[in-house]
Design a protein around this motif. Structure first.
Motif, PDB file in Angstrom:
ATOM      1  N   GLN A  27       9.137  -1.616   0.790  1.00 11.05           N
ATOM      2  CA  GLN A  27       9.448  -1.939  -0.700  1.00 11.05           C
ATOM      3  C   GLN A  27      10.615  -2.482  -1.185  1.00 11.05           C
ATOM      4  O   GLN A  27      11.616  -1.951  -0.876  1.00 11.05           O
ATOM      5  CB  GLN A  27       8.917  -0.508  -1.457  1.00 11.05           C
ATOM      6  CG  GLN A  27       8.903  -0.503  -2.786  1.00 11.05           C
ATOM      7  CD  GLN A  27       9.231   1.019  -3.170  1.00 11.05           C
ATOM      8  OE1 GLN A  27      10.541   1.328  -3.585  1.00 11.05           O
ATOM      9  NE2 GLN A  27       8.183   1.555  -3.632  1.00 11.05           N
ATOM     10  N   MET A 205       2.537  -2.332 -11.481  1.00  9.96           N
ATOM     11  CA  MET A 205       2.232  -2.998 -10.164  1.00  9.96           C
ATOM     12  C   MET A 205       0.627  -3.458  -9.984  1.00  9.96           C
ATOM     13  O   MET A 205      -0.296  -3.047 -10.423  1.00  9.96           O
ATOM     14  CB  MET A 205       2.464  -2.234  -8.796  1.00  9.96           C
ATOM     15  CG  MET A 205       3.652  -1.698  -8.916  1.00  9.96           C
ATOM     16  SD  MET A 205       5.029  -3.042  -7.950  1.00  9.96           S
ATOM     17  CE  MET A 205       4.186  -2.858  -6.380  1.00  9.96           C
ATOM     18  N   THR A 207      -1.983  -4.731  -6.346  1.00  7.54           N
ATOM     19  CA  THR A 207      -1.758  -4.615  -4.788  1.00  7.54           C
ATOM     20  C   THR A 207      -2.986  -5.080  -4.374  1.00  7.54           C
ATOM     21  O   THR A 207      -3.987  -4.743  -4.792  1.00  7.54           O
ATOM     22  CB  THR A 207      -1.125  -3.559  -4.266  1.00  7.54           C
ATOM     23  OG1 THR A 207      -1.998  -2.345  -4.801  1.00  7.54           O
ATOM     24  CG2 THR A 207       0.230  -2.837  -4.618  1.00  7.54           C
ATOM     25  N   SER A 218      -1.414  -4.400   3.125  1.00  4.17           N
ATOM     26  CA  SER A 218      -1.400  -4.498   1.812  1.00  4.17           C
ATOM     27  C   SER A 218      -0.332  -5.189   1.074  1.00  4.17           C
ATOM     28  O   SER A 218       0.847  -4.934   1.404  1.00  4.17           O
ATOM     29  CB  SER A 218      -1.401  -3.248   1.163  1.00  4.17           C
ATOM     30  OG  SER A 218      -1.509  -3.174  -0.389  1.00  4.17           O
ATOM     31  N   TYR A 219      -0.365  -5.933   0.117  1.00  5.69           N
ATOM     32  CA  TYR A 219       0.824  -6.707  -0.375  1.00  5.69           C
ATOM     33  C   TYR A 219       0.475  -6.678  -1.968  1.00  5.69           C
ATOM     34  O   TYR A 219      -0.349  -6.683  -2.640  1.00  5.69           O
ATOM     35  CB  TYR A 219       0.802  -8.116  -0.032  1.00  5.69           C
ATOM     36  CG  TYR A 219      -0.200  -9.120  -0.373  1.00  5.69           C
ATOM     37  CD1 TYR A 219      -0.134  -9.981  -1.555  1.00  5.69           C
ATOM     38  CD2 TYR A 219      -1.365  -8.944   0.458  1.00  5.69           C
ATOM     39  CE1 TYR A 219      -1.121 -10.628  -1.918  1.00  5.69           C
ATOM     40  CE2 TYR A 219      -2.435  -9.853  -0.051  1.00  5.69           C
ATOM     41  CZ  TYR A 219      -2.351 -10.909  -1.061  1.00  5.69           C
ATOM     42  OH  TYR A 219      -3.420 -11.425  -1.382  1.00  5.69           O
ATOM     43  N   GLY A 220       1.676  -6.766  -2.605  1.00  3.17           N
ATOM     44  CA  GLY A 220       1.831  -6.696  -4.132  1.00  3.17           C
ATOM     45  C   GLY A 220       2.940  -6.881  -4.689  1.00  3.17           C
ATOM     46  O   GLY A 220       4.114  -7.033  -3.967  1.00  3.17           O
TER      47      GLY A 220
END
Length: 248
Positions: A27, A205, A207, A218-220
């Protein structure tokens, strides 16, 4: 369809801080404004491995570690107006039932520890601290809502540094939109009892769970705004997250 279902299942597990899912979130938080003159910059990359351990047929022990890697400029003068290095590690352990009860409540309780691992005096407390931590949440359909909290009290460390007495409360809500896509809103409220100060950033957010080769990830990213804080608190920030997933 099968891949989308798998992605949705993993996204739902990620929304649960005490799920039976091994993950390694990375993060990145970048905050702007604040500091001594109100124009500082701070970047904190949190490496946060989550490892569930099966104790028996009824209980899991979930280890959650937060290792911060920090850089800050124009926040405080400590041998110069910029500092970088590791921060203090926070280690949490949650004892959690493997099965959800009839009420749908998912919970975990245990201890939390603050370890003085900062490589620079201004990036850590130089104190050892410990206290209780807990999480409680409900998942209904695409929604997950709950709270994560801890309280830390110092018991050892450098005598010339302030004691640690801090309460952290993180209410959160997450919506699974399908196809591995999720939207999340949370507050990360910290109250410093030693200095009678609070800090309340709000994070919004989005994701996405997907597959890179054979690896599920997982990305976001999203925005953060400070609803309350001391005069040195940042004005606003951004957050990016990339998570390695290891479903069983």
């Amino acid at each position: 369809m099968a891949n989308a279902q798998s992605a949705d299942d993993l996204a739902k597990q990620l929304a649960n801080p005490v799920s039976n899912l091994i993950s390694v979130p990375i993060q990145v938080n970048m905050d702007f404004g604040g500091g001594a003159d109100g124009d500082g910059y701070k970047s904190v990359t949190n490496i946060q491995p989550v490892i569930p351990i099966s104790i028996n047929d009824d209980w899991n022990l979930i280890s959650r570690t937060i290792l911060p890697l920090s850089y800050q400029k124009d926040y405080t003068y400590d041998g110069g107006w910029s500092q970088s290095g590791t921060g203090d590690v926070v280690q949490s352990l949650f004892l959690s039932p493997r099965e959800t009860g009839e009420s749908g409540l998912i919970w975990g309780l245990g201890p939390a520890f603050l370890l003085p691992t900062a490589s620079n005096d201004s990036l850590g407390s130089e104190k050892w601290a410990a206290g209780p931590t807990g999480a409680a949440l409900v998942q209904r359909g695409p929604w997950t809502y709950g709270v994560l909290a801890n309280h830390l009290e110092s018991f050892a460390g450098e005598d010339n540094r302030s004691d640690v007495s801090a309460t952290f409360v993180q209410p959160f809500v997450n919506y699974g939109a399908g196809g591995g896509l999720s939207y999340a809103l949370n507050l990360e409220a910290t109250y410093d009892w030693e200095h009678d100060q609070e800090s309340v950033p709000m994070n919004l957010m989005a994701t996405k769970v997907t597959k890179l080769g054979d690896q599920m990830v997982s990305y976001g990213g999203g925005l953060r705004a400070y609803l309350a804080g001391p005069d040195s608190a940042p004005d606003w920030g951004v957050r990016f997250v990339f998570t390695l997933l290891f479903p069983k």
